[in-house]
Motif scaffolding. Structure first.
Motif, mmCIF file in Angstrom:
data_model
loop_
_atom_site.group_PDB
_atom_site.id
_atom_site.type_symbol
_atom_site.label_atom_id
_atom_site.label_comp_id
_atom_site.label_asym_id
_atom_site.label_seq_id
_atom_site.Cartn_x
_atom_site.Cartn_y
_atom_site.Cartn_z
ATOM 1 N N GLU A 97 -4.968 -0.476 -7.219
ATOM 2 C CA GLU A 97 -5.041 0.299 -5.982
ATOM 3 C C GLU A 97 -6.490 0.582 -5.604
ATOM 4 O O GLU A 97 -6.869 0.517 -4.426
ATOM 5 C CB GLU A 97 -4.271 1.609 -6.127
ATOM 6 C CG GLU A 97 -2.760 1.459 -6.196
ATOM 7 C CD GLU A 97 -2.288 1.028 -7.582
ATOM 8 O OE1 GLU A 97 -3.142 0.898 -8.486
ATOM 9 O OE2 GLU A 97 -1.075 0.807 -7.742
ATOM 10 N N ASP A 151 -2.113 6.232 0.201
ATOM 11 C CA ASP A 151 -3.311 5.486 0.578
ATOM 12 C C ASP A 151 -3.349 5.239 2.083
ATOM 13 O O ASP A 151 -4.418 5.302 2.704
ATOM 14 C CB ASP A 151 -3.363 4.151 -0.163
ATOM 15 C CG ASP A 151 -3.727 4.327 -1.628
ATOM 16 O OD1 ASP A 151 -4.146 5.445 -2.004
ATOM 17 O OD2 ASP A 151 -3.581 3.361 -2.399
ATOM 18 N N MET A 163 0.845 -1.199 0.000
ATOM 19 C CA MET A 163 0.000 0.000 0.000
ATOM 20 C C MET A 163 0.878 1.245 0.000
ATOM 21 O O MET A 163 1.849 1.339 0.758
ATOM 22 C CB MET A 163 -0.927 -0.009 1.221
ATOM 23 C CG MET A 163 -1.919 1.138 1.251
ATOM 24 S SD MET A 163 -3.142 0.946 2.560
ATOM 25 C CE MET A 163 -4.000 -0.547 2.009
ATOM 26 N N SER A 164 0.531 2.201 -0.828
ATOM 27 C CA SER A 164 1.335 3.408 -0.956
ATOM 28 C C SER A 164 1.175 4.292 0.273
ATOM 29 O O SER A 164 0.158 4.225 0.981
ATOM 30 C CB SER A 164 0.908 4.189 -2.207
ATOM 31 O OG SER A 164 -0.402 4.708 -2.044
ATOM 32 N N PRO A 165 2.168 5.142 0.542
ATOM 33 C CA PRO A 165 2.048 6.077 1.680
ATOM 34 C C PRO A 165 0.829 6.982 1.564
ATOM 35 O O PRO A 165 0.219 7.341 2.573
ATOM 36 C CB PRO A 165 3.357 6.877 1.594
ATOM 37 C CG PRO A 165 4.319 5.973 0.887
ATOM 38 C CD PRO A 165 3.497 5.210 -0.096
ATOM 39 N N HIS A 210 -7.833 6.994 -7.966
ATOM 40 C CA HIS A 210 -7.217 5.821 -8.594
ATOM 41 C C HIS A 210 -7.978 5.418 -9.858
ATOM 42 O O HIS A 210 -7.362 5.037 -10.870
ATOM 43 C CB HIS A 210 -7.184 4.647 -7.610
ATOM 44 C CG HIS A 210 -6.154 4.789 -6.537
ATOM 45 N ND1 HIS A 210 -4.873 5.249 -6.775
ATOM 46 C CD2 HIS A 210 -6.203 4.511 -5.200
ATOM 47 C CE1 HIS A 210 -4.183 5.257 -5.655
ATOM 48 N NE2 HIS A 210 -4.964 4.817 -4.681
ATOM 49 N N SER A 244 -5.737 3.376 -12.189
ATOM 50 C CA SER A 244 -4.974 2.532 -11.257
ATOM 51 C C SER A 244 -5.959 1.591 -10.567
ATOM 52 O O SER A 244 -6.260 1.735 -9.376
ATOM 53 C CB SER A 244 -4.231 3.402 -10.245
ATOM 54 O OG SER A 244 -3.349 4.300 -10.873
#
Length: 225
Positions: free
Chosen positions: A194, A5, A1-3, A186, A191
């Protein structure tokens, strides 16, 4: 998981938690009044409380944006007081969430308070208990299921809200970007992985919330006066 998100998730939990606490505090006296008053004002206030259930979120968000903006009645006073704007800020987002989730707190509490009945409160009064003591020791324990339902539904509704938070808060990372806005972003950028990750999390969360409320209401009988 991205920072990004992860930040959106934490901000969403913060917003939902704060909204729930505020609405339980505000909703308790309001729901008690609606459950017992004979005032004609009830026929105005009760529909006003329920209005967010039928009003399109973008409509409510639009008028809240005007009200909370620098030129709005509340927004201008806030700017003069703090030097900051309410629109596109976490504070503005919190105010909007409290207003939009109001019926999800008040209606379960009102139903729970109506189930308490008058006999319990009258018995407490004959024993010398003040109205506040009777409420704290008699009404609140009986209405505990209402408090649980109100808290769970308010929290879940705030977590999933999109239209109002987008109109009032926009999409500012770390400040107003919540989970629903992150999913929308997203999808806009194609995306889908995500978006799917966040969406399936909300889907599971929503199902568990409804299951918990359903189990609670089936197992605990309603107590009437």
């Amino acid at each position: 998981m991205s920072p990004g998100d992860l930040s959106a998730i934490l901000l969403t939990l913060k917003l939902a938690g704060a909204t729930t606490v505020i609405l339980i505090l505000i909703g308790t006296p309001l729901a008690w009044w609606l459950a017992h008053t004979r005032s004609r004002l009830r026929w105005i206030i009760e529909p006003a409380v329920a209005l967010p259930l039928v009003l399109p979120p973008t409509v409510l968000g639009f008028y809240l944006l005007i009200l909370l903006g620098p030129a709005g009645a509340i927004g201008s006073a806030w700017v003069q007081l703090t030097g900051e704007t309410l629109a596109f800020s976490f504070s503005g987002l919190l105010i909007a969430s409290v207003i939009y989730s109001l019926p999800f707190a008040v209606q379960p509490l009102q139903t729970a308070f109506q189930s308490v009945g008058d006999k319990h409160m009258e018995a407490a009064a004959t024993l010398g208990a003040s109205p506040l003591d009777a409420f704290m020791t008699i009404a609140s324990p009986i209405a505990i299921r209402g408090y649980f339902t109100a808290a769970v539904l308010t929290f879940a509704h705030t977590v999933g809200e999109f239209g109002v938070v987008l109109m009032v808060g926009g999409n500012i990372p770390g400040k107003t970007r919540v989970i629903s806005i992150a999913i929308f972003e997203h999808v806009e950028t194609l995306s889908y992985t995500e978006a799917h990750r966040l969406s399936i999390g909300l889907l599971i969360f929503s199902f568990l919330v409804l299951m918990a409320v359903t189990i609670l209401h089936r197992r605990a009988p309603v107590r009437a006066g």
